[in-house]
Design an enzyme around this catalytic site. Structure first.
Site, PDB file in Angstrom:
ATOM      1  N   GLU A   1      61.906 -58.897  77.751  1.00  0.00           N
ATOM      2  CA  GLU A   1      61.170 -58.736  76.294  1.00  0.00           C
ATOM      3  C   GLU A   1      61.685 -60.290  75.567  1.00  0.00           C
ATOM      4  O   GLU A   1      62.705 -60.715  75.775  1.00  0.00           O
ATOM      5  CB  GLU A   1      61.536 -57.505  75.866  1.00  0.00           C
ATOM      6  CG  GLU A   1      62.814 -57.289  75.350  1.00  0.00           C
ATOM      7  CD  GLU A   1      63.244 -57.938  73.770  1.00  0.00           C
ATOM      8  OE1 GLU A   1      62.535 -57.831  73.166  1.00  0.00           O
ATOM      9  OE2 GLU A   1      64.524 -58.068  73.912  1.00  0.00           O
TER      10      GLU A   1
ATOM     11  N   SER B   1      68.430 -56.277  72.400  1.00  0.00           N
ATOM     12  CA  SER B   1      68.173 -57.551  71.834  1.00  0.00           C
ATOM     13  C   SER B   1      69.733 -58.197  72.250  1.00  0.00           C
ATOM     14  O   SER B   1      69.846 -58.614  73.569  1.00  0.00           O
ATOM     15  CB  SER B   1      68.248 -57.488  70.414  1.00  0.00           C
ATOM     16  OG  SER B   1      67.916 -58.760  69.707  1.00  0.00           O
TER      17      SER B   1
ATOM     18  N   HIS C   1      61.203 -55.579  70.798  1.00  0.00           N
ATOM     19  CA  HIS C   1      61.548 -55.557  69.426  1.00  0.00           C
ATOM     20  C   HIS C   1      60.145 -54.928  68.769  1.00  0.00           C
ATOM     21  O   HIS C   1      59.645 -55.664  68.067  1.00  0.00           O
ATOM     22  CB  HIS C   1      62.034 -57.159  68.852  1.00  0.00           C
ATOM     23  CG  HIS C   1      63.254 -57.536  69.284  1.00  0.00           C
ATOM     24  ND1 HIS C   1      63.636 -58.002  70.400  1.00  0.00           N
ATOM     25  CD2 HIS C   1      64.414 -57.685  68.484  1.00  0.00           C
ATOM     26  CE1 HIS C   1      64.977 -58.465  70.383  1.00  0.00           C
ATOM     27  NE2 HIS C   1      65.082 -58.284  69.285  1.00  0.00           N
TER      28      HIS C   1
END
Length: 353
Positions: free
Chosen positions: A249, A146, A323
């Site tokens: 992502e 992230s 995630h």
């Protein structure tokens, strides 16, 4: 987990270190490492000591207990950083406190590896303050995802150290997640990443496999979270995509935002020169009725095909990256091979020594 909600929830909650470092060493031209100059850290073993840091947002709820339990389940001893989980606004401590913790964990010979306990927001604020020579001189496993993407980019680029885009310590470790951590940073094997078999029962659009552009390709593996990747464009910490396999992502973004960020990458020309693109799961990225991306007209599949379907390199979607519960560990900088027909990503070298 919705990345925007992940940051927003933290915002509602509300020194001197061992070393301070001026960002002058982050030159305006990339120092980007080649495969020849990359350093691999030593593999972690059961019984090793890992340091927990919070370089982005602070932990909430029972996340700290979960993080420690996850590390112990992998066989590690745990040491928390000096400023672990200090809260300063929407970040876990001042910029200097968080930089001090990173420096301390890399320089401390009793720490064998470093796990980020959470992502969230705030790591981009640290990049000009980090001592990349200290990091290069003390190579260790460094893992997270992230917002941690910014640290992966900078450490790869400025220090030439292989780092690992993978679960944070407070993640929900499924058996798949645990297995890929062990295969990647606790072993010198060369694993092949593929979709978990249990995903055959998933019906959500975001979990379906897509060959957006067919083909095979190999190259150095780099990437991370889409929004963080875009935030680093034009900085000394950005990565040259030429000849590389790019993994991407995202989570919780409206589809028009996904379209905009992919368009930003396309407008730079960076994706024209890469070897191939491997997309993870864009969890909870969907249209919102009545907005600019009304769900009567727009789907994730349509956006990805529209933006990436005309690239002249292989592009696949739906690998276990991001995630999600089944979050694979992706080494930044090692060589890998992708195959759109099999949907596999094969590591061509070990990620640790």
């Amino acid at each position: 987990m919705d990345r925007r909600k992940f940051i927003g929830n933290t915002a509602l909650l509300t020194g001197a270190g061992i070393m301070s470092y001026c960002g002058a060493n982050a030159t305006q031209e990339s120092k980007e490492a080649t495969t020849q100059s990359l350093i691999k850290p030593k593999a972690l073993r059961p019984g090793d000591t890992v340091g927990l840091i919070t370089p982005g947002s602070a932990l909430v709820g029972d996340a700290e207990e979960r993080a420690i339990n996850n590390m112990k389940a992998l066989g590690f001893k745990v040491v928390k950083s000096k400023n672990f989980n200090v809260r300063t606004g929407f970040v876990a401590g001042s910029d200097q406190q968080r930089v001090d913790d990173i420096h301390e964990m890399f320089s401390n010979p009793e720490i064998d590896g470093i796990f980020c306990a959470r992502g969230g927001y705030g790591t981009g604020r640290l990049l000009q303050m980090l001592d990349y020579q200290l990091i290069r001189n003390n190579p260790k496993v460094f893992i997270g995802y992230s917002d941690i993407t910014a640290l992966h980019y900078a450490i790869y680029n400025q220090a030439g150290l292989v780092t690992y885009h993978g679960p944070v310590a407070s993640s929900d470790f499924t058996s798949f997640t645990s297995d890929t951590v062990q295969e990647t940073i606790m072993s010198t094997h060369k694993p092949t990443l593929q979709r978990p078999k249990i995903w055959k029962d998933k019906t959500a659009e975001s979990y379906q496999y897509m060959q957006l552009v067919e083909g095979k390709a190999e190259g150095q593996l780099v990437g991370g979270n889409l929004s963080i990747m875009c935030s680093l464009l034009g900085t000394p910490y950005d990565i040259d995509f030429k000849g590389k396999l790019i993994f991407i992502e995202e989570v919780g973004e409206s589809l028009y935002r996904v379209d905009r960020m992919l368009t930003q990458l396309l407008n730079t020309g960076k994706l024209d020169e890469c070897a191939g693109v491997v997309l993870g799961v864009f969890a909870s990225c969907r249209a919102k009725s009545g907005g600019v991306d009304d769900d009567d007209y727009v789907t994730l599949t349509k956006v990805l095909k529209d933006r990436l379907g005309d690239l002249k390199v292989p592009v696949i979607y739906g690998l276990p990256i991001g995630h999600i519960d089944d979050n694979a560990t992706m080494p930044m900088g090692i060589r890998a091979r992708m195959d759109s027909e099999t949907g596999q990503l094969e590591f061509l070298e070990s990620a640790v020594i």
